[in-house]
Design an enzyme around this catalytic site. Structure first.
Site, mmCIF file in Angstrom:
data_model
loop_
_atom_site.group_PDB
_atom_site.id
_atom_site.type_symbol
_atom_site.label_atom_id
_atom_site.label_comp_id
_atom_site.label_asym_id
_atom_site.label_seq_id
_atom_site.Cartn_x
_atom_site.Cartn_y
_atom_site.Cartn_z
ATOM 1 N N HIS A 144 0.831 0.502 10.100
ATOM 2 C CA HIS A 144 1.134 1.928 10.216
ATOM 3 C C HIS A 144 1.857 2.438 8.969
ATOM 4 O O HIS A 144 2.740 1.785 8.432
ATOM 5 C CB HIS A 144 2.002 2.183 11.450
ATOM 6 C CG HIS A 144 2.111 3.624 11.813
ATOM 7 N ND1 HIS A 144 1.246 4.244 12.685
ATOM 8 C CD2 HIS A 144 2.966 4.580 11.395
ATOM 9 C CE1 HIS A 144 1.572 5.511 12.797
ATOM 10 N NE2 HIS A 144 2.617 5.740 12.031
ATOM 11 N N ASP B 15 10.479 5.700 14.766
ATOM 12 C CA ASP B 15 10.337 7.135 14.523
ATOM 13 C C ASP B 15 10.896 7.897 15.725
ATOM 14 O O ASP B 15 10.476 7.666 16.865
ATOM 15 C CB ASP B 15 8.859 7.480 14.314
ATOM 16 C CG ASP B 15 8.637 8.960 13.997
ATOM 17 O OD1 ASP B 15 9.629 9.677 13.763
ATOM 18 O OD2 ASP B 15 7.472 9.390 13.983
ATOM 19 N N ARG C 130 13.073 17.503 8.559
ATOM 20 C CA ARG C 130 13.010 18.679 9.423
ATOM 21 C C ARG C 130 13.717 18.449 10.752
ATOM 22 O O ARG C 130 14.758 19.010 11.012
ATOM 23 C CB ARG C 130 11.557 19.105 9.656
ATOM 24 C CG ARG C 130 11.439 20.331 10.561
ATOM 25 C CD ARG C 130 10.092 21.023 10.496
ATOM 26 N NE ARG C 130 8.997 20.130 10.849
ATOM 27 C CZ ARG C 130 7.719 20.484 10.752
ATOM 28 N NH1 ARG C 130 7.396 21.695 10.297
ATOM 29 N NH2 ARG C 130 6.752 19.646 11.086
ATOM 30 N N ARG C 131 13.162 17.603 11.630
ATOM 31 C CA ARG C 131 13.728 17.513 12.976
ATOM 32 C C ARG C 131 13.742 16.093 13.544
ATOM 33 O O ARG C 131 13.717 15.919 14.765
ATOM 34 C CB ARG C 131 12.942 18.424 13.928
ATOM 35 C CG ARG C 131 11.464 18.050 14.030
ATOM 36 C CD ARG C 131 10.776 18.825 15.133
ATOM 37 N NE ARG C 131 9.376 18.430 15.239
ATOM 38 C CZ ARG C 131 8.379 19.057 14.627
ATOM 39 N NH1 ARG C 131 8.628 20.100 13.861
ATOM 40 N NH2 ARG C 131 7.130 18.647 14.771
ATOM 41 N N ASP D 278 8.655 7.159 19.327
ATOM 42 C CA ASP D 278 7.205 7.115 19.195
ATOM 43 C C ASP D 278 6.858 5.644 19.008
ATOM 44 O O ASP D 278 6.785 5.140 17.890
ATOM 45 C CB ASP D 278 6.758 7.949 17.995
ATOM 46 C CG ASP D 278 5.241 7.975 17.848
ATOM 47 O OD1 ASP D 278 4.554 7.239 18.588
ATOM 48 O OD2 ASP D 278 4.733 8.712 16.985
ATOM 49 N N CYS E 154 16.703 25.076 21.421
ATOM 50 C CA CYS E 154 15.601 25.207 20.473
ATOM 51 C C CYS E 154 14.345 24.585 21.073
ATOM 52 O O CYS E 154 14.389 23.961 22.129
ATOM 53 C CB CYS E 154 15.921 24.513 19.145
ATOM 54 S SG CYS E 154 17.454 25.027 18.350
ATOM 55 N N ASP F 6 11.533 11.824 17.035
ATOM 56 C CA ASP F 6 11.171 13.214 16.771
ATOM 57 C C ASP F 6 11.776 14.120 17.842
ATOM 58 O O ASP F 6 11.663 13.836 19.039
ATOM 59 C CB ASP F 6 9.647 13.382 16.753
ATOM 60 C CG ASP F 6 9.213 14.690 16.129
ATOM 61 O OD1 ASP F 6 9.681 15.753 16.601
ATOM 62 O OD2 ASP F 6 8.419 14.668 15.172
ATOM 63 N N GLU G 186 0.826 -1.214 0.000
ATOM 64 C CA GLU G 186 0.000 0.000 0.000
ATOM 65 C C GLU G 186 0.857 1.260 0.000
ATOM 66 O O GLU G 186 1.831 1.360 0.745
ATOM 67 C CB GLU G 186 -0.921 0.063 1.217
ATOM 68 C CG GLU G 186 -1.758 1.337 1.211
ATOM 69 C CD GLU G 186 -2.470 1.658 2.513
ATOM 70 O OE1 GLU G 186 -3.112 2.720 2.591
ATOM 71 O OE2 GLU G 186 -2.390 0.846 3.452
ATOM 72 N N CYS H 173 21.290 20.533 19.475
ATOM 73 C CA CYS H 173 20.231 19.606 19.874
ATOM 74 C C CYS H 173 20.110 18.416 18.931
ATOM 75 O O CYS H 173 19.565 17.375 19.318
ATOM 76 C CB CYS H 173 18.887 20.320 20.010
ATOM 77 S SG CYS H 173 18.289 21.175 18.548
ATOM 78 N N SER I 268 14.060 12.837 8.405
ATOM 79 C CA SER I 268 12.646 13.140 8.178
ATOM 80 C C SER I 268 12.427 14.415 7.378
ATOM 81 O O SER I 268 11.308 14.700 6.964
ATOM 82 C CB SER I 268 11.914 13.274 9.528
ATOM 83 O OG SER I 268 12.327 14.456 10.192
#
Length: 522
Positions: free
Chosen positions: A400, A193, A246-247, A391, A206, A195, A128, A215, A244
């Site tokens: 997922h 994951d 970004r962060r 996560d 930050c 984050d 999928e 960081c 990812s």
């Protein structure tokens, strides 16, 4: 041709992007429309798994066209099927996105990675994809039988990004055309994951969507610990780490035994790696047994240098009154905690490194103090401030969805590039190129290196034994090249092992789960 990227970062949640609901449970024969699905009930009783029971090619890459062969105009194909809207707006214009897919996206190697081979198999046919369209709608249950169909359909839809789901027992597109068919997930990479927002209580430089080199060290620590555990404790080899955009970072574990893990085993494995628990800042978040599990003892050795540099020096986390009280609450001896509080109250600007050393210094002046309890407390503090914060829900369920490697982050415009987990110290997230920068680099290269005629082997001016030059692919003209090259090597190694494993077992490719006894038997 304009390739501007908006600086508007309108992420709808604290994570890197909006999360789609998972597919309905296999037991329910739910005919779900694109863009909509029922949430699985996570409160159902699941099998309890004890943690102590955890251990019982083709190099011709024509998919990247040369600049002279690219038509960056929008494809004149029929409009995509409309789907239920979700907030997934990208600040990048459609023309830029289409140019990226046409010129830079590694469709063939993405196909081979998910297909686990060059020839099409159910691993890809029944996989999928969720495609996020420019009109903020999402198409669920998409699938692609070949690399060329994969490329053509993405070019036709020109999405802002797409996410990858599991391999089903049947083609997910057939769920409506074949009423009564049972569509259940049978395989999926084990994913993780990480984050940066989960570290907001232990970083001072930050917050929220912002990151810096100081960081980002928390993500570096997490990748080191998780990668080491997956290899040393579970024997996995094909672990793809992806920025990812970004962060944060994602891990995709592609070993066959990882892909075939059931949900209860995924949950147990995620629990094995979940050490920092809860969100109550006033309570202790690390409670581990003694003696330390070998994984934790090994992790402490990896994390202590980072704790000294990142937590104590770069973040200077204990300098404030609130954070000072936080560490005092983790000291098991009340007399020692009171003595430290008096000293720090008299020196409010005392650096974190000095406060950390004060714990040992003052402990020597207090009689009757339990030295072992204090040592254990210091180890727990190191774990609380540096151990990976996952996560876990992302890892627990096969169904997922997770954002694909090499797509463009809709907020920053940066590419979700692969990371060499064993050289994570060298990775700089702030140096990852944006889609606009990459397209500009192609234009700049072509302007400086106008293409001449391709030399022929029969050219008398050619050297004896020389081979005609091939046309340089567009990605090779940009800073994306090392990331694509790393990914190609990773995929080649995965496919080689898949072939070797099938030869040893004397079987053909399959997506059906098998009952075997190996290092991953729970």
């Amino acid at each position: 041709m304009p390739h501007s990227v908006s600086s508007n970062d309108s992420a709808p949640r604290d994570g890197d992007e909006e999360m789609l609901p998972d597919a309905p449970p296999a037991a329910e024969n739910v005919d779900t429309a694109e863009g909509q699905s029922s949430e699985t009930n996570d409160n159902k009783t699941e099998g309890n798994v004890k943690l102590e029971d955890l251990f019982a090619e083709d190099d011709d890459d024509d998919e990247f066209p040369a600049s002279s062969t690219v038509d960056v105009k929008m494809a004149s194909s029929p409009p995509p099927v409309q789907a239920a809207p979700v907030k997934a707006h990208s600040g990048i214009d459609e023309e830029t996105m289409l140019a990226f897919y046409q010129r830079l996206f590694p469709f063939r190697h993405m196909f081979q990675w998910l297909n686990h081979g060059i020839m099409p198999s159910p691993d890809m046919t029944n996989r999928e994809f969720a495609v996020f369209l420019q009109n903020e709608a999402v198409l669920r249950y998409q699938s692609y039988a070949t690399a060329e169909l994969f490329r053509k359909e993405i070019l036709r839809l020109n999405p802002t990004r797409f996410e990858i789901g599991p391999v089903y027992s049947t083609n997910p597109r057939d769920r409506k055309s074949r009423p009564g068919i049972q569509m259940k997930p049978v395989a999926k990479e084990l994913v993780f994951d990480i984050d940066m927002t989960d570290y907001d209580d232990v970083r001072t430089c930050c917050s929220k969507a912002e990151i810096c080199h100081k960081c980002w060290a928390f993500i570096t620590m997490a990748i080191k610990v998780i990668d080491n555990a997956l290899r040393e404790d579970f024997g996995f080899e094909h672990i793809l780490w992806v920025y990812s955009g970004r962060r944060g970072a994602h891990a995709w574990v592609g070993d066959l035994k990882a892909r075939q893990l059931s949900d209860d085993r995924r949950k147990a494995l995620a629990g094995y790696l979940e050490v920092v628990k809860g969100n109550d800042k006033s309570g202790k978040r690390v409670n581990v047994r003694r003696p330390l599990h070998p994984h934790l003892a090994r992790s402490i050795k990896l994390l202590e240098p980072h704790f000294n540099q990142t937590t104590l020096i770069d973040q200077d986390i204990f300098v404030g009154e609130q954070q000072a009280e936080r560490i005092l609450s983790l000291i098991p001896d009340k007399k020692l905690a009171d003595a430290l509080r008096r000293k720090w109250d008299s020196m409010p600007d005392r650096a974190s490194t000095s406060k950390w050393n004060d714990i040992v210094t003052l402990a020597k002046t207090i009689s009757g103090l339990d030295a072992k309890a204090l040592k254990d407390a210091r180890i727990d503090i190191v774990l609380e401030y540096t151990y990976p914060r996952l996560d876990a829900e992302v890892s627990k369920k096969m169904i997922h969805l997770l954002k694909s490697p090499f797509v463009v982050h809709p907020g920053t415009g940066r590419i979700c590039v692969p990371i060499d987990g064993r050289a994570i110290e060298e990775f700089d997230p702030l140096a990852v190129p944006t889609v606009t920068e990459l397209l500009n680099e192609i234009d700049e290269y072509d302007a400086k290196n106008p293409e001449g005629p391709v030399p022929s082997a029969s050219d008398p001016a050619a050297e004896v034994g020389s081979v005609p030059d091939r046309r340089m692919q567009d990605y090779e003209k940009t800073r994306l090249k090392p990331y694509v090259d790393y990914f190609r090597s990773f995929v080649a190694n995965l496919i080689q092992d898949e072939r070797s494993g099938k030869r040893e077992r004397g079987e053909e490719p399959t997506t059906k789960t098998t009952t075997t006894t190996d290092a991953m038997e729970f």
